[in-house]
Design an enzyme around this catalytic site. Sequence first.
Site, PDB file in Angstrom:
ATOM      1  N   LEU A 202      91.126  99.400  51.266  1.00 25.51           N
ATOM      2  CA  LEU A 202      91.033 100.680  51.888  1.00 25.51           C
ATOM      3  C   LEU A 202      92.484 101.404  51.649  1.00 25.51           C
ATOM      4  CD1 LEU A 202      89.195  99.760  55.246  1.00 25.51           C
ATOM      5  CD2 LEU A 202      88.343 100.845  53.084  1.00 25.51           C
ATOM      6  N   GLY A 203      93.496 100.620  51.501  1.00 25.28           N
ATOM      7  CA  GLY A 203      94.873 101.290  51.524  1.00 25.28           C
ATOM      8  C   GLY A 203      95.927 100.549  51.504  1.00 25.28           C
TER       9      GLY A 203
ATOM     10  N   GLY B 129     100.470 100.278  51.749  1.00 27.91           N
ATOM     11  CA  GLY B 129     101.736 101.180  52.013  1.00 27.91           C
ATOM     12  C   GLY B 129     102.843  99.992  52.253  1.00 27.91           C
ATOM     13  N   GLY B 130     103.918 100.759  52.756  1.00 28.29           N
ATOM     14  CA  GLY B 130     105.171  99.755  52.935  1.00 28.29           C
ATOM     15  C   GLY B 130     104.898  98.618  53.952  1.00 28.29           C
ATOM     16  N   PHE B 131     104.207  98.715  54.809  1.00 27.89           N
ATOM     17  CA  PHE B 131     104.118  97.676  55.934  1.00 27.89           C
ATOM     18  C   PHE B 131     103.121  96.692  55.319  1.00 27.89           C
ATOM     19  CE2 PHE B 131     105.729 101.204  58.313  1.00 27.89           C
ATOM     20  CZ  PHE B 131     106.608 100.461  59.094  1.00 27.89           C
ATOM     21  N   GLY B 132     102.232  96.815  54.401  1.00 24.71           N
ATOM     22  CA  GLY B 132     101.069  95.871  53.836  1.00 24.71           C
ATOM     23  C   GLY B 132      99.857  96.661  53.537  1.00 24.71           C
ATOM     24  N   GLU B 133      98.901  95.962  53.599  1.00 25.63           N
ATOM     25  CA  GLU B 133      97.642  96.466  52.970  1.00 25.63           C
ATOM     26  C   GLU B 133      96.530  96.601  54.029  1.00 25.63           C
ATOM     27  OE1 GLU B 133      97.149  94.077  49.515  1.00 25.63           O
ATOM     28  OE2 GLU B 133      97.600  95.897  48.277  1.00 25.63           O
ATOM     29  N   THR B 134      95.265  97.325  54.062  1.00 24.18           N
ATOM     30  CA  THR B 134      94.493  97.355  54.755  1.00 24.18           C
ATOM     31  C   THR B 134      93.141  97.267  53.903  1.00 24.18           C
ATOM     32  OG1 THR B 134      95.416  99.038  55.823  1.00 24.18           O
ATOM     33  CG2 THR B 134      93.018  98.881  56.277  1.00 24.18           C
TER      34      THR B 134
ATOM     35  N   ASP C  91     101.682 108.024  65.467  1.00 25.25           N
ATOM     36  CA  ASP C  91     101.214 108.348  63.883  1.00 25.25           C
ATOM     37  C   ASP C  91      99.799 109.236  63.882  1.00 25.25           C
ATOM     38  OD1 ASP C  91     101.292 108.612  61.233  1.00 25.25           O
ATOM     39  OD2 ASP C  91     100.560 106.661  60.683  1.00 25.25           O
TER      40      ASP C  91
END
Length: 609
Positions: free
Chosen positions: A16-17, A19-24, A140
């Site tokens: 789904l996405g 980013g810098g913190f990980g994946e979804t 956020d």
Amino acid sequence: MMSNLLDNRYRVTSVLGSGGFGETYLAEDTKMPSNRRCVIKQLKPVADNPQMYELLQQRFHREAAVLETLGEENRYIPKLYANFAENGLFYLVQEWIDGLTLTETIERGGKWAEDAVRQLMISILQTLIYVHDRGIIHRDIKPDNIILRSGEPVLIDFGAVKETLNVSTIRSSTQQAHSIVIGTPGFMASEQAAGRPFFASDLYSLALTAIFALTGKYPQELGTDPQTGEVLWQSHVVNISTALKSIFTKVLQFDPRDRYSSAREMLEALQQSQIRQNAPKQVPISPAMSNMQTVAVTPRGYTPPFTPQQSISAQPPDHSVYVYQSQQNPQKKILGQIVATVIVGGAIGAAIALGVVISQNGGIVALWNKFSPFNRPVAKVPFYFLADSAYKDKESAGFRVEKLKSLGYKDAGMFWIPDYPNLGNNQFQQVYTSQFKDLDSCIVKLQEHLKYIDDAYCAYASLDAKASSQRFTGSDLPPSSSPSPSPTATPTKSPTATPSPTRPSPEQAVRDYYNLINDRQFQNAWRNLTPKFQRDRAGGYKSFTDWWGTVSQVSVNGVRIVESKENSAIIDMDITYQKGKAIFPETLRMSLVWDESSKQWQINETQRQ
């Protein structure tokens, strides 16, 4: 795409996405009969040694417990199903929210009108009140993190867990700490970008999200005043009321001290401006927000699982009829609002400064309930009423009353159900749209209100415990637009009465089944199950009654036909269980078959969705 099961259970179906913190990921839970869909967030801890990693893991589990509580107690926050660590990575397993994000909605359907944006802000602010009262800042808020599920906004992707995975937040003061910032550029307030978010930072982000809905423009497209640092939104937002412009002006101040001090204060300003602006008529709502006004169907909506057990007053609470007096003396009203804002806002600030976790069993909530302008007692008298919603606490019921007033129901009010013993002893604040002298007048209005609240009904509230409630629901209305039936006819169908020659709808059969449960008629409810379903229930009738005996109230908040045939049907239902002080929402898929011998629909199978 990973091929192995995560935690030996979850099968990833798509990304789904990232980013810098990980994946979804979107995944399926292979240990659930329905292979329930869920969202899995893979989070990468920022640790530079094993000791730090272990400490981060402890914090991760602690913060996940907070997310679990939020999701269980509020249907506008995703549920947390599980959390685990695997191969040095942390994972959150959350409820899949079926719907479009606000970003997708605007991109597909175009900009929203002011009325729809107001309803969006009101709903999000009610969720933020719930979150902020627990000492949590979302950090956020943006269009991508608001999903419209059947028109109702669900707030996703809280930033608290992300921060716990940063090792700099737990270093000693003698170590060099590099700051971590949670949020999205453009939607973040300046203090949040500097790593020091406040509750007012969430309000700032919400305002920019609302402006995006009005204009279709992101904050970066609006521009910034180089002298003050404030967003230059005014020239982009046209054809909105002066009152809403004033609210945006205040909440988008560069200095957080110049903004609203709390989500409650902003919500009150928004609601008061709407009352002054709107004439007493039905306010048109954007199609995209057509369900926004149905945020609470008994006891749906923002319903905290605990009613404050204490008051700051030594006197017992007054459970008279409570009606919000929007026409009260302006000077007294303003003074009351100032007192409430100073006390509540000051107490919140003091609690934060002292590092105190604000409790839901008193504290700030008790202060708010004491000074809230919703608490205006009037004399108790018998009356007919058109029921809209019910809540565990007066504050939430007051918000709903205020929303109804803004929609043109100028006589909306609420009362405590046990004060009218003929209605039962459910510990809820009943919200109604208006009062009537007779049932016929109520039924006329019922036909209109069913377009917005499918569980609305007319009833008689009496101080006489033996008086009939004369409950009249939408299912009692004639199928055509013929004149409303006389109240001398029996207005409601008893669940144990002889079945009507006319076959009831599957939807009504399900509602009747849960009415039996609420009336503790477990034996009759058991007969509404097919022999197959009875056999499938381990323990049979005894386990059936034991389990339902723990449920004090079950509410059907919505019923949707999936498939309908002559002698079978499949429906989806939104259900809310109340067990003690806790409330658990759930979506079920139920299959029914028609039993000719008993002339009734019987439940053949259920699955959690």
